[in-house]
Design an enzyme around this catalytic site. Structure first.
Site, mmCIF file in Angstrom:
data_model
loop_
_atom_site.group_PDB
_atom_site.id
_atom_site.type_symbol
_atom_site.label_atom_id
_atom_site.label_comp_id
_atom_site.label_asym_id
_atom_site.label_seq_id
_atom_site.Cartn_x
_atom_site.Cartn_y
_atom_site.Cartn_z
ATOM 1 N N GLY A 45 9.777 -9.749 -9.147
ATOM 2 C CA GLY A 45 10.974 -9.256 -8.472
ATOM 3 C C GLY A 45 11.885 -10.319 -7.876
ATOM 4 N N GLU A 99 10.280 -14.200 -1.592
ATOM 5 C CA GLU A 99 9.917 -12.830 -1.971
ATOM 6 C C GLU A 99 11.161 -11.945 -1.898
ATOM 7 O OE1 GLU A 99 8.348 -10.798 -3.571
ATOM 8 O OE2 GLU A 99 6.364 -10.692 -2.664
ATOM 9 N N ASP A 103 7.376 -4.914 2.111
ATOM 10 C CA ASP A 103 7.284 -3.482 2.358
ATOM 11 C C ASP A 103 6.056 -3.255 3.258
ATOM 12 O OD1 ASP A 103 7.061 -0.674 1.983
ATOM 13 O OD2 ASP A 103 7.951 -0.800 0.013
ATOM 14 N N THR A 104 4.900 -2.967 2.663
ATOM 15 C CA THR A 104 3.691 -2.822 3.487
ATOM 16 C C THR A 104 3.224 -4.172 4.044
ATOM 17 O OG1 THR A 104 2.199 -3.137 1.614
ATOM 18 C CG2 THR A 104 2.892 -0.876 2.082
ATOM 19 N N THR A 107 1.044 -7.536 -0.139
ATOM 20 C CA THR A 107 1.141 -8.570 -1.167
ATOM 21 C C THR A 107 1.159 -9.952 -0.524
ATOM 22 O OG1 THR A 107 2.409 -7.075 -2.572
ATOM 23 C CG2 THR A 107 2.546 -9.427 -3.097
ATOM 24 N N ARG A 165 16.237 -4.271 -12.903
ATOM 25 C CA ARG A 165 16.175 -5.632 -12.348
ATOM 26 C C ARG A 165 17.480 -6.394 -12.560
ATOM 27 N NH1 ARG A 165 10.724 -6.697 -11.054
ATOM 28 N NH2 ARG A 165 9.178 -5.830 -12.464
#
Ligand code: PRP
Length: 177
Positions: A45, A99, A103-104, A107, A165
């Site tokens: 990403g 990055e 989010d959480t 990763t 993307r």
């Protein structure tokens, strides 16, 4: 705009993104002057964000790549992070992990733990987008471009089931159609 079965509406313009990238690059340039800087790009990403960010950092630096995957083709983190860490020489170097989105936080916490084994002099995170309300683990993100609420987004490197993307803007999942 439609990708697969979902509709998306414009969320962040190219200008919004450009401004966030430039501001972040200025901070990194200021903070790492005189340091041996290694930028590590977390694929897939981050490839577009990283390409713009490293070109705006006005310092000599190495650029390395590794891959991490937790979403599969769904819109939610699986919580199961698969990482591939190649043999990167970061011992005694100052590392910035690039990055696209935190989010959480799972990763990056898994990645940071794996990379600490190589004993870098320091390691910080530069994330274009952060969703603080979604955090499941505590994670310090030194450089944050834009904080957003918990909406699903695509574009500028981010995908929905591998599509979207290449969109130059960031789009958010639209309310029901
Ligand atoms: C996305 C994103 C981050 C991660 C963030 O990657 O690029 O790496 O999820 O989510 P987390 O904070 O909940 O862990 P993804 O797994 O979609 O892989 P990709 O970058 O190859 O699309």
């Amino acid at each position: 705009m439609r990708i697969h079965d979902k509709y998306f509406e414009l969320f962040l313009s190219q200008d919004d993104i450009r401004q966030a990238v430039i501001t972040m690059a200025e901070s990194i340039t200021r903070d790492y002057r005189g340091c041996e800087l290694v930028c590590i790009v977390v694929l897939k990403g981050s490839f577009i964000f990283a390409a713009d960010l490293v070109r705006a950092i006005e310092l000599p630096c190495r650029v390395e790549f590794l891959s991490a995957k937790s979403y599969g083709s769904s819109m939610h983190s699986s919580g199961d992070v698969a990482i591939h860490v190649p043999d990167i020489d970061i011992t005694g170097k100052h590392v910035v992990l690039i990055e696209d989105i935190v989010d959480t936080g799972l990763t990056l916490s898994v990645l940071k733990a794996a990379l600490q084994n190589f004993h870098p002099a320091s390691m910080e995170i530069a994330a274009l987008i952060s969703k603080p309300e979604m955090r499941k683990v505590q994670l310090h993100v030194q450089y944050v471009g834009i904080e957003i609420p918990p909406v699903f987004i695509v574009g500028y490197g981010l995908d929905y089931a591998e599509y979207g993307r290449n969109l130059p803007e960031i789009w958010a999942l639209a309310e029901e159609h």
